[in-house]
Structures are given as C-alpha cells and as structure tokens.
Design a protein around this motif. Structure first.
Motif, PDB file in Angstrom:
ATOM      1  N   UNK A  54       5.781  -3.535 -10.987  1.00 22.33           N
ATOM      2  CA  UNK A  54       6.894  -4.403 -10.592  1.00 22.33           C
ATOM      3  C   UNK A  54       6.691  -4.921  -9.167  1.00 22.33           C
ATOM      4  N   UNK A  55       6.302  -4.040  -8.254  1.00 24.73           N
ATOM      5  CA  UNK A  55       6.053  -4.491  -6.886  1.00 24.73           C
ATOM      6  C   UNK A  55       4.898  -5.467  -6.799  1.00 24.73           C
ATOM      7  N   UNK A  56       3.846  -5.234  -7.586  1.00 19.92           N
ATOM      8  CA  UNK A  56       2.709  -6.153  -7.574  1.00 19.92           C
ATOM      9  C   UNK A  56       3.097  -7.506  -8.146  1.00 19.92           C
ATOM     10  N   UNK A  57       3.946  -7.529  -9.185  1.00 22.14           N
ATOM     11  CA  UNK A  57       4.406  -8.798  -9.739  1.00 22.14           C
ATOM     12  C   UNK A  57       5.249  -9.572  -8.733  1.00 22.14           C
ATOM     13  N   UNK A  58       6.116  -8.878  -7.984  1.00 24.50           N
ATOM     14  CA  UNK A  58       6.923  -9.542  -6.954  1.00 24.50           C
ATOM     15  C   UNK A  58       6.023 -10.134  -5.870  1.00 24.50           C
ATOM     16  N   UNK A  59       4.989  -9.401  -5.480  1.00 32.69           N
ATOM     17  CA  UNK A  59       4.068  -9.913  -4.463  1.00 32.69           C
ATOM     18  C   UNK A  59       3.314 -11.139  -4.975  1.00 32.69           C
ATOM     19  N   UNK A  60       2.844 -11.097  -6.223  1.00 28.35           N
ATOM     20  CA  UNK A  60       2.090 -12.232  -6.759  1.00 28.35           C
ATOM     21  C   UNK A  60       2.986 -13.462  -6.895  1.00 28.35           C
ATOM     22  N   UNK A  61       4.227 -13.273  -7.325  1.00 33.30           N
ATOM     23  CA  UNK A  61       5.132 -14.417  -7.455  1.00 33.30           C
ATOM     24  C   UNK A  61       5.517 -15.016  -6.113  1.00 33.30           C
ATOM     25  N   UNK A  62       5.398 -14.253  -5.040  1.00 29.11           N
ATOM     26  CA  UNK A  62       5.722 -14.779  -3.715  1.00 29.11           C
ATOM     27  C   UNK A  62       4.550 -15.483  -3.045  1.00 29.11           C
ATOM     28  N   UNK A  63       3.363 -15.404  -3.629  1.00 26.02           N
ATOM     29  CA  UNK A  63       2.184 -16.027  -3.019  1.00 26.02           C
ATOM     30  C   UNK A  63       2.174 -17.531  -3.273  1.00 26.02           C
ATOM     31  N   UNK A  64       1.532 -18.308  -2.408  1.00 23.09           N
ATOM     32  CA  UNK A  64       1.417 -19.752  -2.657  1.00 23.09           C
ATOM     33  C   UNK A  64       0.381 -20.039  -3.745  1.00 23.09           C
ATOM     34  N   UNK A  75      -6.602  -4.880  -3.313  1.00 21.31           N
ATOM     35  CA  UNK A  75      -6.909  -3.565  -2.753  1.00 21.31           C
ATOM     36  C   UNK A  75      -7.065  -3.628  -1.235  1.00 21.31           C
ATOM     37  N   UNK A  76      -7.553  -4.749  -0.695  1.00 24.69           N
ATOM     38  CA  UNK A  76      -7.623  -4.911   0.755  1.00 24.69           C
ATOM     39  C   UNK A  76      -6.243  -5.116   1.378  1.00 24.69           C
ATOM     40  N   UNK A  77      -5.312  -5.626   0.588  1.00 25.62           N
ATOM     41  CA  UNK A  77      -3.975  -5.905   1.133  1.00 25.62           C
ATOM     42  C   UNK A  77      -3.060  -4.683   1.087  1.00 25.62           C
ATOM     43  N   UNK A  78      -3.197  -3.823   0.066  1.00 25.87           N
ATOM     44  CA  UNK A  78      -2.282  -2.704  -0.134  1.00 25.87           C
ATOM     45  C   UNK A  78      -3.053  -1.388  -0.049  1.00 25.87           C
ATOM     46  N   UNK A  79      -2.359  -0.300   0.237  1.00 32.17           N
ATOM     47  CA  UNK A  79      -3.055   1.001   0.333  1.00 32.17           C
ATOM     48  C   UNK A  79      -3.446   1.584  -1.014  1.00 32.17           C
ATOM     49  N   UNK A  80      -2.899   1.089  -2.112  1.00 31.23           N
ATOM     50  CA  UNK A  80      -3.286   1.613  -3.420  1.00 31.23           C
ATOM     51  C   UNK A  80      -4.758   1.308  -3.700  1.00 31.23           C
ATOM     52  N   UNK A  88      -2.054  -1.637 -12.994  1.00 28.96           N
ATOM     53  CA  UNK A  88      -0.822  -2.429 -12.873  1.00 28.96           C
ATOM     54  C   UNK A  88      -1.029  -3.859 -13.367  1.00 28.96           C
ATOM     55  N   UNK A  89      -2.177  -4.454 -13.094  1.00 34.98           N
ATOM     56  CA  UNK A  89      -2.462  -5.801 -13.600  1.00 34.98           C
ATOM     57  C   UNK A  89      -2.524  -5.819 -15.116  1.00 34.98           C
TER      58      UNK A  89
END
Length: 337
Positions: A54-64, A75-80, A88-89
């Motif tokens: 869910x958090x990854x989907x929110x981040x992807x929807x907020x990207x341009x 993986x470079x953007x988040x600590x997971x 998650x994908x």
C-alpha cells in the motif's frame, strides 16, 4: 495549615476541533492548495495488500510521469530490500494497480512500460463499456450469407441466424449438413477435454484480469480449445498461445482469444510407426533367437575376484586367477619307465 491549590484543566490544542470520540484516531486536516495526491479508500484500506504494498502504491501514484519505478530505483529510495520491494510490486500487479507490458519502440527494440492505475475497477468498467458501445452491428442478411472459416466459435450462432433468415424468406429447403470430415469426432475423451477446456478458459482471469470472460464467451470458445487438446496440445501450450504478447488496448477479449485459437491451431500429431519399423529396431525373428556365442565377449571372473575380462574360455577365469590356480596346484608326479 496547607493551602490547597486547584489544578487547571488541560487546555485544548489550538486549531484542533474537539471530537466526541473517547479513543481512536482523530484527524487533523489542513487545506493543501497544491502538492497532494488523491488516494482512494479501496487502496488505502485494502484487505489483501500488505502495508509495504500500500505504501509503495501511494509513492508510485505520487510520482510524475516517466519517473523510474524499477526495483533498483525503489531499493535506493527506501530502506526495504529488493526482495521485499519485488514482492510488493507483484502484489500490486496481481490486484490490478500495476501493469507491466512489453512494447515495441522505434528501431525494433522492446521496452517494458509500467502503467499505474489509481482505480483499476473503474478503469476496467469503463473499458468494457466502451467495447460494448463500439462493437459493430452486423446485419442479419450478411451474417447468414457468411460461412465461418472454422466450425469453432461461430457454429451455433450462425446456424440460429440462418434458421431465422430462412423462415423470413420462405425458403423451406433442406438444411446444409457439413461433410463428415468437418464434423468433430466425439470420442470417449471429448467430455474430459471439454472439462479441461472450460477450466482453462474460466481460469484465464487469474493470469490477466482482461481475460475475464462471460459464460456465453466461454461456451463459444470451448470447441476451439477442445480442438487443441484433440490435436495433442498441452494445457501450458494453449495458455502460452493465447496470453503471449497481448496488446495493451484489448477491445474484445473473446474475439482476441478466438483469433489466436483459430490461427494458431497446431496440426494433429502423426501416428507413430510400429516398433519393428523404427530404424535400428531388431526384427521379431532376431529378437527371439539367442545371440551368437562370439558376441558375448565380456564375462565375469569365477575365480574369486570381481574382475570383468574380455575373454571366452571354458573355465571362466581371468588370467591372474588362472595363474594363481596353476601355482597352487601340486605338480603331477613324474612316472619313470
């Protein structure tokens, strides 16, 4: 005497409206004129998705548009780690929020494009409505005069239209019966193949949501899939033939599947020749006769060792065992005359 002091009541947080709830979350919402993303509750409160998805989907929807959303960039953007992000994908792709499609670009190269859906159910419903609205209407007279290429998906509807057209024109001639070579054989395995074909067509939506077929479409496509099974094709071969390289804009899933099944139908497997006719196979006469004694060149030593030697002697002993036996046996006495 001690003086008692009254404790003042806690003062409310300024700017926060008082709530009647005794526990739980209390929302403090402020107006945002810009830099915000609209997220539906169907995603934020999804029962089957994990919190990471869910958090990854929110981040992807907020990207341009055009932002990288591959596993390495996330993986470079988040600590997971990469494994958690990849899982998650796959979750988002299974529930329709992500769609990864291979497309051809200029120069003949193929690239993988990722489509992010903020409301996959609404998108699917709109596409289905557009398909029904844009579906061409064929006149009855034209449909009655067209002969289907293969008696697969349109055999039953065309027969019904011809009967209606014949009654309207007053033609009471005999119905055309296809030649015996075109009539599908109803062998003992037809029912088994029909059950397999029904399960295959009904389960295609597990692979791709765009292949969610109605019961009428499944019944019309059953003879085509049964024809594949009758010709010796496996279930994996049929699934690969109908789901490989699917276009992004799929207007008619049933028509697409009917075209793939009709054009890619493999020929039936040839009957294998009998075993006697295969090259290198021994004939029945030579197989029944014992092999000649000179062909049995490898024998086991019977002198006490486990050596295999390539000789054919009466005592079935190797050279070392024969020498050891000759040395151990006493020499015969010499008789004098």
């Amino acid at each position: 005497m001690a003086v008692t002091k009254t404790i003042a009541a806690p003062r409310p947080v300024p700017g926060v409206r008082r709530s009647a709830t005794h526990s739980g979350v209390i929302h403090v919402r402020a107006y945002q004129p810009s830099h915000y993303t609209i997220i539906g509750n169907h995603l934020a409160q999804h029962r089957a998705l994990s919190l990471t998805a869910i958090g990854l989907a929110v981040h992807i929807l907020s990207l341009p548009q055009g932002a990288p959303v591959d596993i390495r960039s996330l993986a470079d953007r988040f600590p997971e780690g990469r494994d958690r992000i990849a899982f998650a994908l796959r979750e988002l792709e299974a529930h329709g929020y992500l769609e990864r499609v291979r497309e051809r670009v200029d120069g003949g190269r193929f690239v993988t494009r990722t489509y992010a859906h903020n409301a996959p159910a609404l998108t699917r419903r709109r596409v289905e409505t557009d398909e029904v609205r844009n579906e061409p209407v064929v006149p009855v007279a034209i449909v009655a005069s067209v002969t289907p290429v293969a008696p697969v998906a349109l055999a039953a509807p065309v027969a019904a239209v011809e009967a209606v057209g014949g009654g309207a024109a007053g033609d009471s001639g005999p119905e055309e019966v296809p030649p015996p070579s075109e009539v599908p054989a109803q062998g003992p395995s037809s029912s088994e193949h029909r059950d397999k074909a029904f399960a295959l067509l009904a389960g295609l939506r597990r692979i791709d949501d765009r292949f969610t077929l109605s019961r009428k479409d499944v019944e019309s496509l059953l003879p085509a899939v049964v024809g594949w099974f009758d010709n010796g094709a496996s279930r994996a071969a049929v699934i690969h033939a109908v789901t490989a390289d699917v276009p992004v804009l799929l207007k008619s899933p049933a028509g697409f599947l009917a075209h793939r099944l009709r054009e890619g139908l493999p020929p039936p497997l040839p009957t294998p020749p009998p075993y006697e006719d295969l090259p290198g196979a021994p004939s029945s006469a030579s197989a029944s006769a014992p092999p000649p004694p000179w062909l049995d060149l490898w024998t086991d030593c019977e002198g006490g060792c486990t050596r295999v030697f390539r000789e054919s002697v009466p005592d079935k002993c190797c050279r070392e065992c024969r020498a050891r036996r000759a040395a151990a046996s006493p020499e015969p006495p010499v008789r004098t005359v």
